[in-house]
Write a protein that holds these residues in place. Structure first.
Motif, short mmCIF file in Angstrom:
data_model
loop_
_atom_site.label_atom_id
_atom_site.label_comp_id
_atom_site.label_asym_id
_atom_site.label_seq_id
_atom_site.Cartn_x
_atom_site.Cartn_y
_atom_site.Cartn_z
N TYR A 1 0.83 -1.20 0.00
CA TYR A 1 0.00 0.00 0.00
C TYR A 1 0.87 1.25 0.00
O TYR A 1 0.53 2.27 -0.63
N ARG B 1 -1.28 4.47 -1.75
CA ARG B 1 -2.60 4.44 -1.13
C ARG B 1 -2.58 4.95 0.31
O ARG B 1 -3.63 5.22 0.88
N GLN C 1 -18.37 4.65 5.08
CA GLN C 1 -18.53 3.22 5.36
C GLN C 1 -19.98 2.91 5.69
O GLN C 1 -20.53 1.89 5.23
N TYR D 1 -19.72 -7.70 -0.82
CA TYR D 1 -19.40 -6.27 -0.70
C TYR D 1 -19.53 -5.81 0.74
O TYR D 1 -18.73 -4.99 1.22
N ASN E 1 -16.49 -6.91 2.47
CA ASN E 1 -15.38 -6.10 1.99
C ASN E 1 -15.35 -4.74 2.68
O ASN E 1 -14.29 -4.26 3.08
N VAL E 2 -16.51 -4.12 2.82
CA VAL E 2 -16.58 -2.80 3.46
C VAL E 2 -16.22 -2.89 4.93
O VAL E 2 -15.46 -2.07 5.46
N SER F 1 -12.50 -3.21 5.51
CA SER F 1 -11.65 -2.21 4.89
C SER F 1 -11.21 -1.18 5.93
O SER F 1 -11.42 -1.36 7.13
N THR G 1 -7.79 -3.31 7.15
CA THR G 1 -7.01 -3.84 6.03
C THR G 1 -5.61 -4.24 6.46
O THR G 1 -5.08 -5.28 6.04
N TRP H 1 -6.48 -11.07 2.70
CA TRP H 1 -6.70 -9.94 1.80
C TRP H 1 -7.11 -10.44 0.42
O TRP H 1 -8.06 -9.92 -0.18
N ARG I 1 -10.64 -11.69 0.61
CA ARG I 1 -11.60 -10.59 0.71
C ARG I 1 -11.91 -10.01 -0.66
O ARG I 1 -13.07 -9.81 -1.03
N GLU I 2 -10.88 -9.73 -1.42
CA GLU I 2 -11.08 -9.15 -2.76
C GLU I 2 -11.57 -10.21 -3.75
O GLU I 2 -12.38 -9.91 -4.63
N ASP J 1 -14.00 3.66 -4.40
CA ASP J 1 -15.06 3.17 -3.52
C ASP J 1 -16.44 3.48 -4.11
O ASP J 1 -17.34 2.64 -4.10
#
Length: 384
Positions: free
Chosen positions: A30, A35, A50, A99, A102-103, A106, A110, A118, A121-122, A290
């Motif tokens: 990251y 990021r 979120q 989703y 995932n939210v 996050s 993360t 990870w 999750r994705e 997002d």
């Protein structure tokens, strides 16, 4: 966390983190992708965003769960459109759940995930989105085959073929989503990493974009062919009810195409920009991921409305399910809820059902001529 020392030492340290499954590997990637820049400044607003994204995912889950339960418990028909509806609704339900997870995992969570977590999750979100798009493609193909090139086949043969293709859709979706976890990733190969998904290889993302773009193009071609057939047959029809059905069918096809392009187009553009853009450009302009991902997920909330609620039988099933639930709780809604529930319960056996064979634009035939007829140009698309 910046890598220190020579490139060889940094690569060896990264490999040690990867071998141990340490969460520090995620921070390393990251940081390299940019990021982490400005993350502390926007931490205060992440709670509101979120919450909004959680609301979107809950909307998708509840809407598809309602349609799925109504279809399974209230619809008596078991023709191919039934299985297509169940498959689309189930894939969209999984998209909402993926989703939501995932939210919730996050933000600050993360950087506490192991690399495998990870990727999972994705990957599950990728798999759910792929299953949804594969389901739309399969349904479009079945509609095209039924309307444009109808082939007489027994109900068991048709059902077996449909279930086989549905299983293939899920198998391909699972394989596509789990490829990075299986090894197609950029762990410790920073130059080939995505800026949006820092552990994903740009080559893998390009592969996914090409797959989804091909699906979109194929869906548009199939529905374009259906559109031309329906419009031509509608112009030839002499009866006003048939023309109204044709217009309704054309509106449904246009809604399907517009919703798919509007929801998925921005995500395709963003991923292409990520693949061919630089990290500096990505750090500045690719922070809207997002919102764009939420828009793609929102397509799973639009699908039940288009594919389900424009079918009379599904509308009756949903209405009957809701009314029966209210009646069990002792509630009386406005209007004639009792009458609506009774009508919904018997709707599957009426001749007005949208899933029953009807007169085709190609010419009517007696139902006594054969036990089962191919879906007509009206019923095949209105049913889904």
């Amino acid at each position: 966390m910046n890598a220190t020392g020579s490139p060889v030492e940094a690569h060896e340290a990264c490999q040690q983190l990867a071998a141990g499954g340490h969460s520090q590997l995620i921070i390393l990637h990251y940081n390299h992708s940019g990021r982490l820049i400005g993350r502390a400044e926007t931490a205060g607003s992440l709670g509101v965003l979120q919450g909004l994204f959680v609301a979107v995912s809950c909307l998708v889950v509840l809407e598809n769960l309602l349609v799925l339960v109504a279809i399974v418990t209230r619809m008596q028909s078991r023709r191919w459109v039934y299985y297509c509806l169940v498959n689309i609704t189930l894939s969209d339900l999984l998209t909402g759940l993926a989703y939501l997870v995932n939210v919730l995992l996050s933000g600050a969570h993360t950087f506490h995930l192991a690399p495998a977590s990870w990727f999972l999750r994705e990957g599950v979100l990728f798999m759910a989105l792929a299953a949804s798009t594969f389901s739309l493609l399969f349904t479009a193909g079945e509609r095209f085959a039924t309307m444009v090139r109808p082939v007489a086949e027994s109900g068991d043969t048709k059902r077996g073929r449909v279930l086989g293709f549905i299983g293939l859709c899920w198998l391909l979706a699972a394989l596509l989503g789990l490829l990075p976890l299986l090894g197609w990733n950029c762990v410790c190969s920073f130059q080939s990493c995505s800026s949006l998904l820092p552990l994903y290889s740009k080559a893998y993302i390009l592969f996914c974009v090409v797959i989804f773009a091909c699906i979109l193009a194929t869906i548009m071609v199939l529905y374009g062919a259906i559109f031309r057939v329906v419009r031509a047959n509608g112009q030839k029809a002499s009866r006003p009810p048939v023309r109204r059905k044709a217009r309704r069918l054309l509106n449904t096809v246009l809604m399907i195409l517009v919703a798919f392009v509007v929801c998925w187009g921005p995500l395709f553009g963003l991923l292409l920009a990520d693949i061919f853009g630089s990290n500096v450009w990505a750090q500045e302009y690719l922070r809207g991921m997002d919102w764009i991902l939420a828009l793609a997920v929102l397509n799973s909330a639009v699908n039940p409305i288009i594919y389900s609620f424009r079918s009379r039988e599904v509308c009756r099933a949903v209405l009957g399910f809701l009314c029966s639930g209210c009646l069990r709780l002792g509630l009386r809604g406005p209007g004639d809820c009792l009458a609506r529930a009774a009508e919904a319960h018997s709707g599957a056996s009426t001749t007005d059902s949208s899933l029953r064979p009807r007169d085709s634009f190609r010419g009517s035939r007696s139902l006594s001529f054969r036990m089962r007829e191919p879906l007509t140009s009206i019923s095949s698309v209105r049913s889904v």
